[in-house]
Scaffold this active site. Structure first.
Site, PDB file in Angstrom:
ATOM      1  N   GLU A 198       0.875  -1.172   0.000  1.00 52.25           N
ATOM      2  CA  GLU A 198       0.000   0.000   0.000  1.00 52.25           C
ATOM      3  C   GLU A 198       0.909   1.217   0.000  1.00 52.25           C
ATOM      4  OE1 GLU A 198      -3.072   0.151  -0.567  1.00 52.25           O
ATOM      5  OE2 GLU A 198      -3.514  -1.992  -0.423  1.00 52.25           O
TER       6      GLU A 198
ATOM      7  N   CYS B 286      -2.018   8.890   3.455  1.00 47.73           N
ATOM      8  CA  CYS B 286      -2.002   8.454   2.054  1.00 47.73           C
ATOM      9  C   CYS B 286      -3.316   8.779   1.365  1.00 47.73           C
ATOM     10  CB  CYS B 286      -1.699   6.966   1.959  1.00 47.73           C
ATOM     11  SG  CYS B 286      -2.756   5.920   2.953  1.00 47.73           S
TER      12      CYS B 286
ATOM     13  N   GLN C 232      10.850  15.123   6.204  1.00 48.28           N
ATOM     14  CA  GLN C 232       9.520  15.372   5.663  1.00 48.28           C
ATOM     15  C   GLN C 232       9.265  16.864   5.480  1.00 48.28           C
ATOM     16  OE1 GLN C 232       8.622  11.976   4.469  1.00 48.28           O
ATOM     17  NE2 GLN C 232       6.870  13.345   4.551  1.00 48.28           N
TER      18      GLN C 232
END
Length: 488
Positions: A255, A289, A336
């Site tokens: 995933e 996501c 990030q």
């Protein structure tokens, strides 16, 4: 030995014991809201640690699979009860490690508990079907059997829910587990594993190994003693994991990324749509996501809708996620944050108009954390980088269209296909969207980021390896089917 030593060091869990890694080295886990707040130190594990864990899981798998599904389910019920008692502790740890707000972390932890109970109940459900045979004197049926040892590689953005929605079905269907969590949130995972330990799982049934993905994650993917690997994370790493598993014939599940669109039609409830877009894009600082990334709006309502988004964005409070008045916390790590800022700069370079936000916050209360203002871009076209690539940060790309047909074409014009949403009151538009959108999760008049534990989860195109997680669909990955023919 306890999960934690007196030096705030968290250990691996292998064969029913909390142990140090063979390297003797540790990795610091910090709070992204304040890097001076050290959540703990976790093991920097080696290939030898992976070997020990896989060996333990293999030694435990025969006895574990011989239990009934109901018996295995009882361990999950007990784990859920223990987690419920520790909900506040686990949620606070997840907030300190990942940066999502405390209410979000509490909700995620409650969801993890619900997932455990859901799959505990699955242990009582059927494991096969009777199939008519062409031989009138024969019995033909299917039954499902465990795969063996499952390697779980989990991400940092949902440190409670995702490890559990992988481990719980793996366990109840009779597999043993070795989990490698993201280092950024490994302390939270250790606390979850401690709940399984207290529930009395036999030694070796569940094992925790922390450390770098290039060593532990890759080691699980390549190990012949691991029968299946389930992974959630980036496309780049997912492809490496998938190729390693495929090379030796192991089952794998990936995933990965998303570039999730929301279409706002000219008949939409603009207040509801604006609230859903802001929540879908900026909750968890955009680090989902399924987060809303592209907002495709019909031209007749574009300016009005844009103003609603801007006004709502101005009201967002940013800060330490443990504080009650904070709506959006920090980005999870320096890497990030740098990645998000680079995409914002790329958007400006390619000609998009930055309407609001997009600045790094580094003064005053923000000076020790990884903070960025939520950003909204206007004048975005589909070929721009910020409309094509996953950013994993609080960034909205606004795209103006004249028709729903154009909106659908743009929505599908990416390599991803995880989640997609439309806001409209027209049933025909709803049905066309359901039929034509390339996404595994289709949402009507709801934000793109919603997921329910009893329903299949997964994407199309490069968002997934095309299997599904959660709900009854998890059985398809974590078991193998045997077709049985019996002739008296």
């Amino acid at each position: 030995m306890s999960v934690i030593t007196e030096q705030n060091t968290y250990l691996n869990f292998i064969n029913g014991e909390w142990v140090k890694s063979q390297s003797g080295d540790m990795v610091k886990v910090e709070n992204p809201a304040d890097v001076n707040d050290i959540v703990g130190y976790v093991q920097n594990s080696t290939a030898e640690d992976v070997e020990r864990a896989v060996t333990a899981a293999n030694e435990a798998k025969t006895a574990w699979r011989k239990l009934t599904g109901a018996e295995r389910g009882q361990y999950l019920y007990k784990t859920a009860d223990i987690m419920e008692q520790r909900l506040e502790e686990i949620a606070a740890c997840a907030t300190r490690e990942m940066g999502k707000t405390l209410p979000e972390a509490k909700g995620e932890t409650a969801r993890g508990i619900a997932i455990l109970r859901y799959y505990a109940g699955e242990g009582m459900r059927k494991t096969g079907d009777v199939i008519p045979s062409t031989d009138k004197d024969a019995l033909m049926f299917t039954t499902r059997v465990p795969l063996g040892v499952v390697g779980v590689i989990s991400p940092w953005n949902f440190p409670v829910a995702i490890p559990i929605w992988k481990m719980a079905p793996a366990l109840v269907y009779g597999n043993t587990v070795v989990i490698k969590p993201a280092t950024e949130t490994a302390v939270t995972c250790a606390k979850i594993i401690a709940c399984f330990e207290e529930a009395g799982l036999p030694a070796g049934v569940i094992n925790l190994v922390t450390g770098p993905g290039s060593v532990v994650g890759q080691g699980l993917a390549e190990h012949d003693g691991v029968n299946a690997v389930t992974f959630t994370g980036s496309n780049q790493v997912g492809k490496i994991i998938g190729q390693a598993a495929l090379a030796r014939g192991a089952k794998y599940q990936l995933e990965m990324g998303g570039k999730n669109p929301v279409i706002v039609a000219d008949d939409a409830d603009l207040e509801a749509a604006a609230e859903a877009v802001i929540t879908g894009a900026f909750r968890s600082t955009g680090q989902k996501c399924t987060a809303t990334s592209r907002v495709i709006v019909q031209s007749g309502i574009y300016e009005r809708f844009k103003e609603k988004l801007l006004q709502r964005t101005k009201d967002i409070t940013i800060g330490d996620s443990l504080k009650e008045d904070v709506w959006m916390g920090p980005i999870a790590s320096k890497n990030q944050l740098d990645n998000c800022l680079s995409y914002i700069e790329k958007g400006k370079q390619e000609g998009a108009s930055l309407l609001i936000g997009g600045e790094k916050l580094e003064n005053g209360k923000y000076q020790n954390g990884y903070y960025v203002q939520p950003a909204i871009f206007d004048n975005v076209t589909s070929e721009m980088t910020i409309a094509q690539e996953e950013i994993f940060g609080p960034v909205i790309a606004l795209i103006k269209v004249d028709s729903i047909e154009e909106a659908l074409n743009i929505a599908n014009d990416v390599k991803f296909g995880l989640s997609a949403s439309i806001f409209t009151e027209n049933i025909g538009r709803m049905l066309s969207f359901i039929d034509e959108i390339d996404a595994g999760l289709v949402r009507i008049n709801a934000e793109s980021a919603g997921v329910e534990l009893q329903a299949p989860f997964g994407g199309m195109k490069q968002s997934s390896s095309h299997s599904r997680e959660q709900g009854e669909a998890a059985k398809d990955f974590f078991t193998a089917i045997k077709t049985v023919f019996v002739k008296p």
